[in-house]
Design an enzyme around this catalytic site. Structure first.
Site, PDB file in Angstrom:
ATOM      1  N   GLN A 127       0.787  -1.369  -0.033  1.00  0.00           N
ATOM      2  CA  GLN A 127       0.106  -0.148   0.053  1.00  0.00           C
ATOM      3  C   GLN A 127       0.851   1.244  -0.208  1.00  0.00           C
ATOM      4  OE1 GLN A 127      -2.111   0.030   3.588  1.00  0.00           O
ATOM      5  NE2 GLN A 127      -0.742  -1.346   4.642  1.00  0.00           N
ATOM      6  N   VAL A 182       9.254  -2.408  -3.440  1.00  0.00           N
ATOM      7  CA  VAL A 182      10.567  -2.756  -2.796  1.00  0.00           C
ATOM      8  C   VAL A 182      11.140  -3.345  -4.110  1.00  0.00           C
ATOM      9  CG1 VAL A 182      11.877  -3.976  -1.157  1.00  0.00           C
ATOM     10  CG2 VAL A 182       9.844  -2.975  -0.354  1.00  0.00           C
ATOM     11  N   LYS A 219      13.049   0.992  -1.265  1.00  0.00           N
ATOM     12  CA  LYS A 219      11.838   1.239  -0.948  1.00  0.00           C
ATOM     13  C   LYS A 219      11.263   2.259  -1.683  1.00  0.00           C
ATOM     14  CE  LYS A 219      10.147   0.157   3.017  1.00  0.00           C
ATOM     15  NZ  LYS A 219       9.076  -1.095   3.077  1.00  0.00           N
ATOM     16  N   ASP A 259       4.481  -0.868  14.479  1.00  0.00           N
ATOM     17  CA  ASP A 259       3.942  -1.797  13.484  1.00  0.00           C
ATOM     18  C   ASP A 259       4.558  -3.190  13.284  1.00  0.00           C
ATOM     19  OD1 ASP A 259       2.218  -2.528  11.493  1.00  0.00           O
ATOM     20  OD2 ASP A 259       3.172  -1.383   9.953  1.00  0.00           O
TER      21      ASP A 259
END
Length: 512
Positions: free
Chosen positions: A251, A255, A269, A361
């Site tokens: 989202q 990468v 990234k 996260d």
């Protein structure tokens, strides 16, 4: 006038070595990135009264024109240690040339050890854990008799000997006398560890097997930066990055496997325009770059001056732990490997805990897999600056969006994160590991998960999950954040998961 020019050239020649290479075109400089050496050494060389002397522990290939290439075992004179990650060094008697040349350039400081120090010995592995010693000795490249010496975990000042014997690793305590000396049994005392090793490479004398070759040092450390130049100036030219192969997408963007400066494999990234505020990211990235630990992905550099933003990190060739687990499905990965994965992640998180830094996260998708079963935590801190949109993301009244299935209940309610909310997420990560990457709370929406958690619902014990492993998961999901274990505690619990009280061989075995 001619005599003046001759004298001037004689004076300048040692300082302008590249001008005198025409004298011998057969000389090949092994490292094109190093400084050119003088045609002939100056009379005061090798200046052994200046600088410190070090031994290379690993091979290193120069990445820039300022770097110095070397191979494990090479001798180096370090001239400047003012920068933490990169030292200026001179190569002494470069191997393979037979010319006694000395080349100069920058080297990664974590690739060398002081000459004649314990750290320079190929069999000394420092302060590694017993479980890590076993894992390294059990690499297929090692044979019976492979060994290493490490610092004792429980007895400060003592050491431990770990030896591979027919596929089994055995451990022995090396004790130290107050007056000096090392021994396994008092009938045989050695003044140094070198004497100890030399003796047991000639005879087993009570050991399970005679010591043969040192354990291979397969786990090569990661340099702290791309190069000396990017250590402090880490906004780099995006033209120095080649995107070679797309590894995945999500989202936030994509990468890629990339190449920096035509020399160094990296992960890149690339972020979708608008996915984050560049100023917010740069503030966070400045902190992220200072966090250095073997179980954290090293942030190398960024490109933020135009879209898409690039984040350049070390490359982990096997991708995310989530995909790695899903692709295996239990064919090669079993409980011992799963516990090891969890222990390595806990090690990285324990470091973040010690630095008062919160991940926000933590999940299998944000753990990356490298060669030789190395697992590293990635994307720590990025959740604070990403702007996301997903049905399983909970948006609080403060407009901060959260991955509900991994987020602690108190963080969902208050939008306040702590290292203890990371511990909750770690418990969900353990569920992902033991189920080979299955989605937690499968079939539930984010709203349903929030409702179930408010009623003290917890993920049930998976069918293949041992009670001991599930108990650790439940500890992470304690409703009271303060009652959840620290990552330091989780690390040692997982490191010692398979240990018994008989992990060391009895020294009575040495008494005839």
């Amino acid at each position: 006038m001619g005599s003046v020019c001759v004298r001037l050239w004689a004076y300048l020649q040692p300082f302008l070595p590249c001008w005198s290479q025409e004298a011998d075109k057969s000389v090949v400089i092994e490292n094109p990135g190093a400084f050119c050496p003088p045609e002939a050494p100056r009379s005061q060389e090798p200046e052994r009264s200046h600088g410190q002397y070090f031994v290379a522990l690993f091979d290193y290939q120069a990445r820039t024109a300022e770097d110095l290439s070397f191979r494990a075992g090479d001798k180096l004179q370090v001239l400047d240690t003012s920068h933490e990650g990169w030292w200026l060094a001179r190569h002494l008697e470069k191997k393979g040339t037979g010319l006694g040349q000395q080349l100069q350039g920058y080297i990664p400081s974590n690739y060398v050890a002081e000459d004649r120090s314990l750290q320079a010995e190929p069999w000394f592995f420092g302060a590694i854990k017993r479980a890590d010693a076993e894992k390294q000795l059990l690499y297929s490249e090692n044979q019976t008799g492979a060994f290493l010496i490490r610092e004792s975990e429980s007895q400060k000042g003592d050491f431990s000997l770990s030896v591979l014997d027919e596929g089994v690793v055995k451990h022995y305590r090396i004790r130290r006398l107050d007056e000096g000396g090392f021994f396994l049994t008092r009938r045989k005392v050695f003044s140094t560890l070198n004497e100890f090793v030399n003796y047991y490479t000639t005879t087993s004398d009570g050991l399970c097997v005679k010591l043969e070759k040192p354990c291979l040092k397969i786990q090569v450390p990661t340099p702290f930066d791309l190069s000396y130049k990017t250590a402090d100036q880490w906004e780099i030219d995006r033209n120095s990055i080649q995107l070679l192969k797309r590894l995945g997408s999500g989202q936030f963007g994509e990468v890629w496997e990339g190449l920096w400066n035509n020399t160094t494999p990296v992960a890149v990234k690339t972020l979708k325009p608008g996915s984050m505020d560049p100023n917010d990211f740069l503030r966070e990235a400045q902190i992220m770059k200072s966090l250095r630990h073997p179980k954290l992905i090293q942030l190398y550099a960024v490109c933020t001056l135009e879209d898409p933003i690039y984040i350049i990190t070390e490359l982990m060739r096997h991708g995310s732990l989530q995909e790695y687990l899903q692709n295996d499905g239990g064919s090669k990965i079993h409980l011992i490997q799963q516990v090891d994965m969890a222990a390595q992640v806990a090690s990285g998180m324990a470091y973040l805990e010690s630095q008062n830094y919160i991940h926000r996260d933590l999940a299998a998708r944000n753990v990356l897999v490298g060669e030789h079963n190395i697992y590293k935590v990635a994307d720590f801190g990025l959740a604070r600056v990403f702007k996301v949109d997903n049905e399983d993301i909970y948006e609080s009244k403060h407009e901060i969006k959260l991955p509900v299935k991994w987020t602690a209940p108190e963080a969902i309610r208050t939008n306040k994160f702590s290292i203890k909310s990371d511990v909750w997420s770690f418990g969900i990560l353990l569920y992902e590991i033991i189920t080979y990457g299955k989605m937690p709370y499968s079939g539930m929406t984010g709203a349903q998960v929030i409702q179930m958690l408010s009623q003290n619902y917890r993920l049930p014990q998976p069918s293949n999950c041992p009670q001991q492993f599930y108990s650790i998961m439940l500890e992470c999901w304690n409703v009271e954040p303060k009652q959840r274990p620290t990552f330091e505690t989780l690390h040692w619990k997982l490191e010692d998961y398979f240990e018994t009280d008989c992990s060391y061989s009895d020294t009575n075995n040495f008494i005839n």
